[in-house]
Scaffold this active site. Structure first.
Site, PDB file in Angstrom:
ATOM      1  N   GLU A 280       0.164   5.096  -1.606  1.00 31.54           N
ATOM      2  CA  GLU A 280       0.793   4.379  -2.635  1.00 31.54           C
ATOM      3  C   GLU A 280       2.212   4.893  -3.162  1.00 31.54           C
ATOM      4  O   GLU A 280       2.025   6.323  -3.085  1.00 31.54           O
ATOM      5  CB  GLU A 280      -0.366   4.333  -3.942  1.00 31.54           C
ATOM      6  N   LYS A 337       0.002  -5.318  -5.508  1.00 33.25           N
ATOM      7  CA  LYS A 337      -1.209  -5.021  -6.210  1.00 33.25           C
ATOM      8  C   LYS A 337      -1.477  -5.904  -7.415  1.00 33.25           C
ATOM      9  O   LYS A 337      -0.732  -6.162  -8.211  1.00 33.25           O
ATOM     10  CB  LYS A 337      -0.985  -3.485  -6.902  1.00 33.25           C
ATOM     11  N   CYS A 389      -5.028   1.654  -4.591  1.00 31.15           N
ATOM     12  CA  CYS A 389      -5.697   2.489  -5.664  1.00 31.15           C
ATOM     13  C   CYS A 389      -6.868   1.829  -6.509  1.00 31.15           C
ATOM     14  O   CYS A 389      -7.865   1.766  -5.878  1.00 31.15           O
ATOM     15  CB  CYS A 389      -4.725   2.902  -6.765  1.00 31.15           C
TER      16      CYS A 389
END
Length: 507
Positions: A280, A337, A389
């Site tokens: 990330e 995301k 994440c």
């Protein structure tokens, strides 16, 4: 009043508060990195014992004390994140952490209150109280996973990765497995209560507890041997780069060139892998501002017949920014995301937060969420279930990519948490997602823990915290669906509500 009930009722409220606080503080040790999973049964059992004879109002205090211990220890890494990496002064970081822990403690307080309100005063513990305790615990955990974006840390089902009970994860998921754990905790509390009275009257609860414990452990072990999904196609050679860039340097423009060169050098060490994964925000900038570097990656991908999955920031035509896993070449696709982290990637209550703008600095904290129905990325002809994440902490976020995805990829920047419990906890939650859905996972992080996880949720290879290096492994794509994919968590939540409703009706 029985002698057994009297023993715990004779404890002063202060002693019971201490008992609940210590029980909660010990619970995080059941999770990674220690993974001493029996504590996930013992901790709730001690809370249930502390509730004996308590009013619903007193139960709120006891549950809250349990939560202070549970989250005060289990998410203590928040303080380090704010002070070392968020730029907050120590008193403000301590205040934010304390407030957050206190708010999270409301959930176990609510669970304890529900137990007493529905199950009645626990004098002595009975089957109805055990059912109310189990139902309220799981229902409140589920609520915590949804309200205010969700915070599923320290859910009991997560702690079972090293336990035989992990065999239930592909069937009933995290909450169903947690329900089994709380049920066993209730039986343990009943046994302890009877042991306090005298050994002989404890024979029946001992037989019941040991019998159910043996049943669930044995059944979990048997279920763990079932392959719910199966391999398909040829395995892929995958390389993961872990550059170990300190968070204090990551978003400093002066270190950008060094960061990019580190990832390039690590990639060159991988040799002829077919898929390269960077974590990330490995590129801590907007990719469109680094067009020259993207072209360099495209040339490398073409000359070495490799597909890249690279964490970076992207911007759309409307000027909105996204935390993105970018595919190189473009045909690989991208994943923006969807499930953003509040107070990190976006700021609720922005006017209030701005009052402290000079005391805390979190970079790239005004991001936009991606679409839920994004096309899946595809590497070497295999579709990928990508997550960034926080998304790997939620089964519902991972499920969107299945059953089409042949394997899972999770990229994360765990450098926010230093060498604390958090990187280990994040990896453990990723393991549960792999096991629940029967897909192997490649996990790439900036400072660790990067890992290859098999379809049974077990770590095959890993690179620890604060280490620079590469992982080279083989990912075998899988197809098929686990029972949990089809059932999801709804039957468990409905059953928990049924337990509470049934006990309320009986009372």
């Amino acid at each position: 009043m029985s002698d057994s009930a009297g023993f715990f009722m004779r404890l002063s409220f202060r002693w019971r508060l201490l008992m609940a606080l210590l029980a909660g503080a010990g619970l995080p040790l059941a999770f990674a990195p220690l993974e001493f999973w029996p504590l996930s049964i013992l901790g709730p059992a001690l809370l249930l014992l502390s509730l004996q004879g308590a009013s619903a109002r007193a139960a709120l205090g006891l549950g809250w004390a349990f939560g202070l211990g549970q989250f005060g220890v289990g998410i203590s890494w928040l303080y380090e994140s704010f002070t070392l990496f968020g730029g907050a002064v120590a008193p403000l970081a301590a205040l934010i952490t304390a407030v957050f822990v206190a708010l999270m403690s409301i959930y176990p307080a609510l669970s304890a209150w529900l137990t007493q309100r529905v199950g009645g005063t626990l004098t002595p513990i009975s089957g109805k109280q055990v059912a109310a305790f189990a139902g309220s615990w799981v229902l409140v955990e589920w609520l915590r996973g949804w309200l205010f974006s969700g915070f599923p840390w320290l859910d009991l089902g997560i702690a079972q990765t090293a336990s035989p009970l992990a065999g239930f994860l592909p069937i009933v998921g995290e909450y169903g497995t947690g329900l089994i754990v709380v049920f066993l905790a209730g039986l343990l509390a009943w046994l302890v209560q009877c042991l306090v009275q005298a050994p002989r009257p404890a024979l029946k609860p001992a037989v019941v507890f040991v019998g159910f414990l043996a049943f669930f452990i044995g059944m979990g072990s048997l279920l763990g041997r079932i392959a719910w999904t199966h391999p398909v196609g040829d395995p892929l050679s995958v390389g993961i780069a872990q550059a170990n860039v300190p968070q204090m340097q990551k978003f400093d423009p002066a270190f950008l060139a060094k960061t990019l060169q580190t990832y390039v050098s690590l990639t060159e060490q991988m040799g002829a892998v077919s898929v390269v994964i960077w974590p990330e925000t490995a590129i801590p900038d907007v990719l469109s501002d680094l067009d020259w570097f993207k072209k360099r990656l495209e040339e490398r991908a073409q000359s070495h017949h490799q597909d890249f999955l690279v964490g970076a920031f992207t911007q759309d035509d409307s000027g909105r920014y996204y935390n993105t896993l970018v595919g190189v070449p473009d045909g690989v696709g991208f994943h923006r995301k969807v499930h953003l982290v509040p107070f990190s990637e976006y700021m609720p209550l922005r006017p209030i937060i701005d009052l402290f703008s000079g005391m805390i600095d979190i970079p790239m904290s005004d991001l936009s969420p991606g679409s839920v129905n994004q096309p899946l990325q595809q590497v070497q002809g295999v579709k990928v279930g990508a997550s960034i994440c926080y998304e790997a902490d939620f089964a519902r976020d991972i499920r969107h990519s299945l059953p089409a995805a042949g394997f899972l990829v999770n990229v994360s920047n765990d450098s926010w948490f230093g060498d604390s419990f958090a990187p280990h906890q994040n990896l453990q939650m990723a393991q549960v997602r792999a096991h629940e859905f029967g897909r192997p996972m490649a996990r790439a992080t900036n400072t660790g823990i990067s890992a290859f996880v098999n379809a049974g949720g077990q770590v095959v290879q890993k690179l620890g915290v604060n280490q620079e290096g590469i992982l080279i492994g083989t990912i075998q794509p899988y197809q098929g669906s686990t029972p949990f994919y089809w059932l999801q968590s709804w039957p468990i939540i409905a059953f928990s509500m049924f337990l509470l409703g049934g006990v309320a009706w009986l009372n």
